[in-house]
Design a protein around this motif. Sequence first.
Motif, PDB file in Angstrom:
ATOM      1  N   ASN A 123       1.015  -1.212   0.199  1.00 16.09           N
ATOM      2  CA  ASN A 123       0.369  -0.560   0.028  1.00 16.09           C
ATOM      3  C   ASN A 123       0.939   1.208  -0.154  1.00 16.09           C
ATOM      4  N   ILE A 124       0.651   2.270  -0.558  1.00 20.04           N
ATOM      5  CA  ILE A 124       1.499   3.212  -1.601  1.00 20.04           C
ATOM      6  C   ILE A 124       1.382   4.105   0.158  1.00 20.04           C
ATOM      7  N   VAL A 125      -0.245   4.636   0.805  1.00 17.00           N
ATOM      8  CA  VAL A 125      -0.184   5.701   1.912  1.00 17.00           C
ATOM      9  C   VAL A 125      -0.255   4.351   2.810  1.00 17.00           C
ATOM     10  N   GLY A 126      -0.195   3.081   3.004  1.00 15.64           N
ATOM     11  CA  GLY A 126      -0.168   2.709   4.438  1.00 15.64           C
ATOM     12  C   GLY A 126       0.988   3.059   5.456  1.00 15.64           C
ATOM     13  N   GLY A 127       1.620   2.121   6.397  1.00 11.89           N
ATOM     14  CA  GLY A 127       2.724   2.371   7.190  1.00 11.89           C
ATOM     15  C   GLY A 127       3.555   1.783   7.141  1.00 11.89           C
ATOM     16  N   GLU A 128       3.730   0.535   5.793  1.00 13.70           N
ATOM     17  CA  GLU A 128       5.036   0.345   5.172  1.00 13.70           C
ATOM     18  C   GLU A 128       5.368   1.383   4.142  1.00 13.70           C
ATOM     19  N   ALA A 129       4.748   2.526   3.564  1.00 20.15           N
ATOM     20  CA  ALA A 129       5.412   3.210   2.646  1.00 20.15           C
ATOM     21  C   ALA A 129       5.637   4.443   3.390  1.00 20.15           C
ATOM     22  N   MET A 130       5.494   4.688   5.172  1.00 17.88           N
ATOM     23  CA  MET A 130       6.059   6.189   5.764  1.00 17.88           C
ATOM     24  C   MET A 130       6.870   5.251   6.623  1.00 17.88           C
ATOM     25  N   ALA A 131       6.659   3.910   6.234  1.00 19.69           N
ATOM     26  CA  ALA A 131       8.096   3.178   7.125  1.00 19.69           C
ATOM     27  C   ALA A 131       9.281   3.708   6.632  1.00 19.69           C
ATOM     28  N   LEU A 132       9.076   3.026   4.998  1.00 12.93           N
ATOM     29  CA  LEU A 132      10.040   3.018   4.378  1.00 12.93           C
ATOM     30  C   LEU A 132      10.593   4.439   3.947  1.00 12.93           C
ATOM     31  N   PHE A 341      20.356  19.562  12.098  1.00 16.49           N
ATOM     32  CA  PHE A 341      18.868  20.370  11.944  1.00 16.49           C
ATOM     33  C   PHE A 341      18.090  19.823  10.509  1.00 16.49           C
ATOM     34  N   ALA A 342      18.391  19.406   8.991  1.00 11.12           N
ATOM     35  CA  ALA A 342      18.197  19.447   8.164  1.00 11.12           C
ATOM     36  C   ALA A 342      17.013  18.067   7.988  1.00 11.12           C
ATOM     37  N   LEU A 343      18.285  17.157   8.696  1.00  9.64           N
ATOM     38  CA  LEU A 343      17.665  15.954   8.999  1.00  9.64           C
ATOM     39  C   LEU A 343      15.830  15.861   9.585  1.00  9.64           C
ATOM     40  N   LEU A 344      16.148  17.129  11.097  1.00 11.06           N
ATOM     41  CA  LEU A 344      15.012  17.165  11.873  1.00 11.06           C
ATOM     42  C   LEU A 344      13.533  18.307  10.460  1.00 11.06           C
ATOM     43  N   LEU A 345      14.072  19.444   9.880  1.00 10.62           N
ATOM     44  CA  LEU A 345      13.381  19.360   9.391  1.00 10.62           C
ATOM     45  C   LEU A 345      12.393  18.775   8.498  1.00 10.62           C
ATOM     46  N   SER A 346      13.305  18.182   7.791  1.00 11.09           N
ATOM     47  CA  SER A 346      12.996  17.056   6.623  1.00 11.09           C
ATOM     48  C   SER A 346      11.987  16.159   7.475  1.00 11.09           C
ATOM     49  N   GLY A 347      11.892  15.353   8.381  1.00 10.87           N
ATOM     50  CA  GLY A 347      11.246  14.869   9.137  1.00 10.87           C
ATOM     51  C   GLY A 347       9.804  15.387   9.186  1.00 10.87           C
ATOM     52  N   LEU A 348       9.898  16.803  10.023  1.00  8.73           N
ATOM     53  CA  LEU A 348       9.017  17.176  10.305  1.00  8.73           C
ATOM     54  C   LEU A 348       8.107  17.910   8.940  1.00  8.73           C
ATOM     55  N   TRP A 349       8.407  18.004   7.657  1.00  5.82           N
ATOM     56  CA  TRP A 349       7.887  18.234   6.783  1.00  5.82           C
ATOM     57  C   TRP A 349       7.150  17.101   6.196  1.00  5.82           C
ATOM     58  N   LEU A 350       8.099  15.548   6.343  1.00  7.67           N
ATOM     59  CA  LEU A 350       7.435  14.698   5.803  1.00  7.67           C
ATOM     60  C   LEU A 350       5.613  14.013   6.785  1.00  7.67           C
ATOM     61  N   PHE A 353       3.389  16.112   5.403  1.00  6.92           N
ATOM     62  CA  PHE A 353       2.871  15.628   3.831  1.00  6.92           C
ATOM     63  C   PHE A 353       1.922  14.206   3.868  1.00  6.92           C
ATOM     64  N   PHE A 354       2.687  13.928   5.214  1.00  5.03           N
ATOM     65  CA  PHE A 354       1.804  12.455   5.025  1.00  5.03           C
ATOM     66  C   PHE A 354      -0.209  13.043   5.228  1.00  5.03           C
ATOM     67  N   GLY A 355       0.177  13.704   6.637  1.00  5.84           N
ATOM     68  CA  GLY A 355      -1.133  14.781   7.399  1.00  5.84           C
ATOM     69  C   GLY A 355      -1.997  15.590   6.189  1.00  5.84           C
ATOM     70  N   TRP A 363      -5.208  16.096   8.433  1.00  7.64           N
ATOM     71  CA  TRP A 363      -4.778  17.206   9.660  1.00  7.64           C
ATOM     72  C   TRP A 363      -5.298  18.408   9.983  1.00  7.64           C
ATOM     73  N   PHE A 364      -3.994  19.184   9.273  1.00  4.14           N
ATOM     74  CA  PHE A 364      -4.377  20.572   9.356  1.00  4.14           C
ATOM     75  C   PHE A 364      -5.932  21.345   8.808  1.00  4.14           C
ATOM     76  N   GLY A 365      -6.653  20.791   8.195  1.00  4.09           N
ATOM     77  CA  GLY A 365      -8.214  21.287   7.664  1.00  4.09           C
ATOM     78  C   GLY A 365      -7.740  22.111   6.394  1.00  4.09           C
ATOM     79  N   PRO A 366      -7.999  23.887   6.261  1.00  2.00           N
ATOM     80  CA  PRO A 366      -7.717  23.474   4.740  1.00  2.00           C
ATOM     81  C   PRO A 366      -6.164  24.852   4.602  1.00  2.00           C
ATOM     82  N   PHE A 367      -5.587  24.309   6.007  1.00  2.00           N
ATOM     83  CA  PHE A 367      -4.119  24.399   5.919  1.00  2.00           C
ATOM     84  C   PHE A 367      -3.236  23.318   5.936  1.00  2.00           C
ATOM     85  N   SER A 368      -3.053  22.571   4.356  1.00  3.60           N
ATOM     86  CA  SER A 368      -3.246  21.567   3.525  1.00  3.60           C
ATOM     87  C   SER A 368      -2.957  22.297   2.602  1.00  3.60           C
TER      88      SER A 368
END
Length: 454
Positions: A123-132, A341-350, A353-355, A363-368
């Motif tokens: 599944n491209i939007v499941g747990g497998e994809a996010m873990a990868l 710090f770049a890795l941390l920011l990338s993780g937050l943006w990931l 992107f998922f939410g 997750w973010f309503g109109p702020f998506s």
Amino acid sequence: MEQELQKRYGLLTAIAMVIGIVIGSGVFFKAEKILVATGGNLPLGILAWIIGGIIMVVCAYVFAIMATRYEKVNGIVDYAEVALGSKYGYFVGWFMAVIYYPTLTSVLAWVSARYTCVLLGWNIVGGEAMALSGFFLVASYALNALSPKLAGKFQVSTTIIKIIPLVLMAVFGTIVGLKNGILISNFTSGPIANASSSNPLFTAVVATAFAYEGWIIATSINAELKDAKKNLPRALTFGTLFVVLIYILYYTGLAGAVKNSIMMKGGETGAKIAFSTVFSNAGGIVLFVFVVISCLGTLNGLMLGCTRGFYSLAARNAGPKPEMFKSIDQNTNMPTNSSIFALLLSGLWLLYFFGANLTPVSWFGPFSFDSSELPIVTIYAMYIPIFIMMMAKEKSLSFFKRFVMPFLAVCACVFMVVAACYAHSKEIIYYLIIFAVIMVLGMILNSNKKYANS
């Protein structure tokens, strides 16, 4: 600790970085979206690829001119600083470090995982994809932070590998399509469905922006590039022209492999269907492995630029805690704190992107918003004042280089911004609110107030 980066990359790495960052995911990721946006109108889709390519080449050529004249740390920040002063340079540098680099890097981590999941039947939007996605993000960081020379070699290798499926599809897909009549049918059938927006060409061009983006990140290594004033312009010019040519040929070959209706319904498996149709199931799987490697090569190039984002600010004694972010590890000659710090920011943006894009309910309503497109359009808007000031200041250049090409670049950037407004409509308003908050935060956190206000 040393405070300067070594000159370790040559022309081949620079060209590989331009081609390798641009080619990799967008051409596969956005091909279906462009067809859907145009209602399956293949000529209109190819026109979108051409327009997007022209915009990239014109902008890259103008920056290539500037690259022959200025060299410091992180080319785009250098050019903004020279054109409009250190305040605007900081503004661009902060945007690149906090929004542009990490958003694209996070999206590429997911795209790499997405195609890996397609290959494995997950599944491209499941747990497998996010873990990868998380694994690919951390692995790319580790490669760049621990062994930058190896990362450069990986970039060259994956660039060569990723060209293979594109060339094979361009050649054999076209031949097969001419023999079975699918290519002619796809070209002449016109729209086969309702376009996904009221302005299909604008929507399609904005989609190509993601596929063509990344070339500007090559300027982030100008401080580490041997003979940068000669090699960086060569890499930008040759690399972008090559990308446009291979994209159009690939897209044509794809149209010869399967009918437009199949590609439009194929979703994330569209490219796999096309490769399997032309090269058999076994051959299609092998070539699709190349596609995954291609995406990982693009991720590597983006991470290469991302890890240097805060360093480019700190090297100017600007941004939050410059003494911390400009420190360079003696063993790896990498800005370690900037990289972490770049890795941390990338993780937050990931996570964002998922939410915002992958969950059933945002997750973010109109702020998506689509973080694979809107940050790219923003950087085109930021180019406009740089090009205008180039026309005003660079008096030693010829008329063609000083006026003609920068003017065309301004027109290209304005077109991209207008197209984004049509393609994303109200979504842009909420994106700009987030953008404004982050940029104001950057001004508040800047430790060098003299730099920011000059």
